[in-house]
Design a protein around this motif. Sequence first.
Motif: not given
Length: 371
Positions: A302-314, A321-329
């Motif tokens: 996703a992009t924009g606010p949707a990406a941020l909301e999705g990352a927060d939900a994860v 989560h073992p792949r949480r580092h991928e959400l840093a960007p």
Amino acid sequence: MLSALAALLASTAHAQPAPDRAQLERWAGELRAPEPEIREDAWRRLTTLPAEALPALDARLSYTRRQEIPEEDGYDALRAFRHAMGSLRADDMVDIAPGVLPALAERRDPVITRTAERLAYLRSLEALGTHEALRRVGNVLALTPRMWRWERRRLVARAGMRLGPALVSLTVHPDTNVRVWAEWGLRQLGMASPGAAVQSVEGAALADLLGAYADARNFDAMPVVVDFVGHPDRALRDASRAAMERFAHNGIWQLRRAFKNQLGREADPAWGGGRTQRELYEALDAERLAPVTDALEAALAATGPAALEGADAVLRAAPLHPRRHELAPVYADAAVDAEAGEARRLLRRALALAPEAREASAWTERLLDTE
């Protein structure tokens, strides 16, 4: 003003150092004081020890092993506490602790004051109620085991199921009398078998119970313990896995059974215990986290606010989560157009998730610029 003063007093009280062995010895000595107010203060302190005092209590119990209490004399002291409560039968299920101060008002010889001190420690450990506290009950009882024959029965009746994990640990206590009492207590609570025991407690007590089986090297409990290695509750999952680690190579057959029962396939018979554990846990984690992983993939796409909301939900669903580092960007990108305060929060989150990322130095510079 008043609330600020209350907060200051609370923080000051919290900052007070935990009592050491010498302090416990002073309070124990004050049980012999002629002034009732000094005795009352000492008794209150000894029966309400904080968790931070457990090391001091260990040291005090080790020291007081030299202070022998003849069994029948100690029993007479306990009887004096009971009589002060109006009880005339040894098997009365009465709390004898409130009878200590009235009994000390009548006599304060070494036997009765030493007995009172040890009873105070039992009450402190019972009040704390943690596994670390309750398993130390055995060390107090072991100082004069037979003297406590009725009081230890009352302890099981009062504490109930929350005493169960400690009793499991105490089944391997060095003192025979303590071991016999622990096994009796488990039978009284209906927790003699691991299968029944895990049905009797929940939450933190269940996690403690799984660890206690490893403490006791209770190999009969392994089939029950291994059933929790994939549990959704992280505390239970971690406790089960730590217990299986301590069972070491003895648990390999149970791990293979769990592979079959929980994953529906056989473990490679060529794998050793460590490899079997690793493969089992990784597969269980992947299966448990599959919906969250799908949400992580969606947030990255996703992009924009949707990406941020999705990352927060994860991260709410699976903070580790073992792949949480991928959400840093995602957080670093969202910081570009954010106000200064929000940008700082987002950049700190990015750095917390991936402190070793290639872009981490650039994120740090941006964070410093916002500050």
